[in-house]
Design an enzyme around this catalytic site. Sequence first.
Site, mmCIF file in Angstrom:
data_model
loop_
_atom_site.group_PDB
_atom_site.id
_atom_site.type_symbol
_atom_site.label_atom_id
_atom_site.label_comp_id
_atom_site.label_asym_id
_atom_site.label_seq_id
_atom_site.Cartn_x
_atom_site.Cartn_y
_atom_site.Cartn_z
ATOM 1 N N LYS A 40 0.859 -1.068 0.047
ATOM 2 C CA LYS A 40 0.044 -0.140 -0.021
ATOM 3 C C LYS A 40 0.765 1.215 -0.148
ATOM 4 C CE LYS A 40 -3.754 1.672 2.892
ATOM 5 N NZ LYS A 40 -4.621 1.344 4.113
ATOM 6 N N SER A 99 -9.381 1.451 3.431
ATOM 7 C CA SER A 99 -8.765 2.037 2.406
ATOM 8 C C SER A 99 -7.611 1.361 1.792
ATOM 9 C CB SER A 99 -7.790 3.276 3.162
ATOM 10 O OG SER A 99 -6.867 2.581 4.208
ATOM 11 N N SER A 140 -9.582 -1.017 7.665
ATOM 12 C CA SER A 140 -8.933 -0.696 6.203
ATOM 13 C C SER A 140 -8.214 -1.901 5.428
ATOM 14 C CB SER A 140 -7.949 0.479 6.294
ATOM 15 O OG SER A 140 -8.764 1.787 6.117
#
Lengths: 106, 531
Positions: free
Chosen positions: B95, B171, B195
């Site tokens: 990420k 996310s 997330s």
Amino acid sequence: MTDEITRELFDKLVDLAALQLEEEEAEYIRRQLNSQLTAIHELAAVPLDEDTPLAAHGVPYTLNTSAPARQDEHNPFPRPEIILSGAPEEEDRYFVTPEIPHEDLD
Amino acid sequence: MELCDLSAFELAGLIRNREVSAVEALESALKRIEQVDGRSGSLEAGEITPEDEKKVHAFITRTEQIARAEAEVVDRKLAEGVIPGPLAGVPYTAKDIFNVRGTLSTAGSKILSNYEAPYTATPVARMQKAGAVILGKVNLDEFTHGSSSESSAYQPAPRNPWDPSTVPGGSSGGSTAAVAAGMGQLSLGTDTGGSIRQPSAFCGVVGLKPTYGRVSRYGLIAFGSSLDCPGPVARNVRDAAMMLNVIAGPDPSDSTAVTVPVPDYTAELEGGVKGMRIGLSPDFFKIQYFNHESGEMDEEPISAEIKQAVEQAADRLSEMGARIVENVPMPHTKYGIPTYFVISRVEVASNLHRFDGVKYGYRTPLAIEDLDEMYRRTRAEGFGAQPKLRILMGMYVSAAQYSAQYYQRALKVRSLIRGDFERAYDPDGEYRLDALLTPATPTPAFKFGDVYGDTVLMQYADQFTVTANHAGIPGLSMMGGLSKERLPLGIQLLGRDYDEAALLRIGRAFEVATQDAPWRKEKPQVLAGLA
């Protein structure tokens, strides 16, 4: 807990946060803040004792789980030029900023 | 089957035995990226085309050169007879909230759009040491602020491989979309309010939020410092366990990384669930959310399909010998989101003050008078609406005159949320649970644009995941079925402090129990018809 973030208070927060907002963005954000605040007001319904502890984190830290404090030793980054290369403006190994607001003393 | 569709466990075994090379594994992943990902996220994306709407767009930055060099090192070591690390040659993504030396680390924000990290985050460094091969940095909600990945400044935003008209969740949406579509066996995600687990549920993969402190946060661009947990995204439970083995453990660079010994998470995986006590709570089978029209909190049942998936999972686990304990009270679950609205915002306001255009990152190109104006213009241009909103909320609820009624109160409610779990897991208590079994999300993946913009409704997508962040406990999310629209249905296991092993063991038992289920044979839509 029925506060609302008024335009006046909102503008003050924006100033303190070192932000600037376009009018349309400001209205959207203020509306969303007040929606979220309505949800936050649900917390007023929770019965709390005086002695309910404040939880700064979920999992308790004990001597058995915590890392020992590090020695207070200077440990410089080996190649500061790498850090300086990311600066928006740099001169003679200093970060350069625009004029810092100040008042001249007599 | 392509190499990129194998599990990390299978692929690592083939590479270790030199049946395939790390470079071949990399080529397979790169080919898959070319087939399904479309263009990477960009600040100047222009119009989103119909062609874009069919692609996944997991990546912001692809790191093919680094990956090739890493894969060649693995192959060279193997040729020399050196035993490589446990993930040697396994492609993964990170990420774009992890600092990785030599890559852009953008956090999905314009304000870090030119930021090259001078150092590497500990979880990434441990993946490197284990021999894993980095394919690139994947997209996310800006600064992780969202539950759909739509708020990234880098567009096109990631899409759900099962149906690209729906969001991948967020996310860590780029991470879960990449893993689901075969673009890397593994991904490093982060979980502050759900997330990792919420997008894993939306994308039908396995996502593990470790106990707070189990994995170092060093090198992570911070959101909520008392809530953030880096963790694995994988295609199955064994792969998640292998990855946790690699990234978990104390770290001199993060004083909140605990010194609790790290077990081998793969050792007890096949131990089964006989005798384990798994709880169900009615408080996880309803959602409560703010209704704009009435101005009231509404209560609704969750998706019937997700409810059924959780009940069926309980049945399967019961058949395998687990004791299902019903009606476990978790009465403060409904306060998870309002509490999060306060605590996470206070922490993020503090963390985002450092982005000021002085030492790194974006600075306004406009001619400016003085430092104050430079701060304002830089932050106004560099941050999107979500970070701005969260900074302002954090400053409001922690201001001296409001702190007692908001921030202090939220910290007390956090104690009560933690108390719910302590009672459920208490070995001398009424329930004595090893884990709670819950839905991961109230609904399957929603359509692009359906929720985005309504920040309250968006936040409620995390209602069943966020309490684990408040309490610090571990949570595992995995696929428990498929909806009639062919979207994954996510189930979640919540465990005791540092007992990720129990969650992985239960998760593995569920995989075994459902290995012949028809939904296990289904594949994401974007993979249909690939050569």
